[in-house]
Design a protein around this motif. Structure first.
Motif, PDB file in Angstrom:
ATOM      1  N   ASP A   1       2.756  -3.788   7.242  1.00  0.00           N
ATOM      2  CA  ASP A   1       2.750  -2.560   6.441  1.00  0.00           C
ATOM      3  C   ASP A   1       4.118  -1.884   6.334  1.00  0.00           C
ATOM      4  O   ASP A   1       4.236  -0.832   5.707  1.00  0.00           O
ATOM      5  CB  ASP A   1       1.694  -1.574   6.969  1.00  0.00           C
TER       6      ASP A   1
ATOM      7  N   HIS B   1      -4.026  -0.622  17.189  1.00  0.00           N
ATOM      8  CA  HIS B   1      -5.371  -0.137  16.848  1.00  0.00           C
ATOM      9  C   HIS B   1      -6.278  -0.003  18.073  1.00  0.00           C
ATOM     10  O   HIS B   1      -7.487   0.184  17.923  1.00  0.00           O
ATOM     11  CB  HIS B   1      -6.056  -1.099  15.865  1.00  0.00           C
TER      12      HIS B   1
ATOM     13  N   ARG C   1       1.258  -6.413  -0.032  1.00  0.00           N
ATOM     14  CA  ARG C   1       0.204  -5.386   0.074  1.00  0.00           C
ATOM     15  C   ARG C   1      -0.490  -5.205  -1.285  1.00  0.00           C
ATOM     16  O   ARG C   1      -1.713  -5.010  -1.342  1.00  0.00           O
ATOM     17  CB  ARG C   1       0.796  -4.038   0.531  1.00  0.00           C
TER      18      ARG C   1
HETATM   19 MG    MG Z   1      -2.706  -2.802   8.912  1.00  0.00          MG
END
Ligand code: MG
Ligand code: RTP
Length: 140
Positions: free
Chosen positions: A120, A54, A87
């Motif tokens: 993820d 990120h 998730r």
């Molecule tokens: Mg993430």
């Protein structure tokens, strides 16, 4: 049946509010088993490395500062379809968009202080578990 592992993090907003037990109860309620767990204080360097995917995002610096603002609980979860199952119980990144039964709908403070992290994909899970855990720290 696909037995999988995933990395979970209970973020500083959760440890600060003494919510680790309540969140673990929701995780265990899915049938996932916590096979590794430790409470740690991330260094800035560790947080930057963990979230390096990120690093070009506008929220990167704030995210790193948040993740080092207090202790986190890092966990290895194991079970059938562990990545997706975790998730699902986490809920959407933005708690305002998360379904009512999820961890983030019930506990998150904001899109940033959203109580939990979950890998993820199975590929990222393997990388993220290795980042925090050695084999002897995981016990089935
Ligand atoms: Mg993430
Ligand atoms: P996570 O990686 O923590 O499991 O969360 P996620 O997949 O749902 O969200 P992701 O897009 O990977 O973002 C990572 C974390 O960065 C913070 N964030 N802040 N201020 C913002 O707009 C913003 N967007 C994301 C959140 O803490 C998010 O979980």
């Amino acid at each position: 049946m696909t037995l999988q592992r995933t990395l979970s993090i209970l973020k500083p907003d959760a440890t600060r509010r003494n919510l680790t037990g309540k969140i673990n109860a929701l995780i265990e309620g899915t049938g996932l088993k916590i096979v590794g767990q430790k409470r740690i204080q991330l260094s800035k360097q560790q947080a930057e490395a963990f979230y390096s995917v990120h690093k070009e995002r506008p929220f990167f610096n704030d995210l790193v500062e948040f993740m080092i603002s207090g202790p986190v609980v890092v966990q290895v979860l194991e079970g059938e379809n562990a990545v997706q199952k975790n998730r699902d119980i986490m809920g959407a990144t933005d708690p305002k968009k998360a379904q009512a039964h999820t961890i983030r709908a019930q506990f998150a403070e904001s899109i940033e202080a959203n109580s939990v992290h979950g890998s993820d994909s199975a590929e990222n899970a393997a990388i993220e578990i290795r980042f925090f855990f050695s084999d002897i720290e995981i016990c089935v």
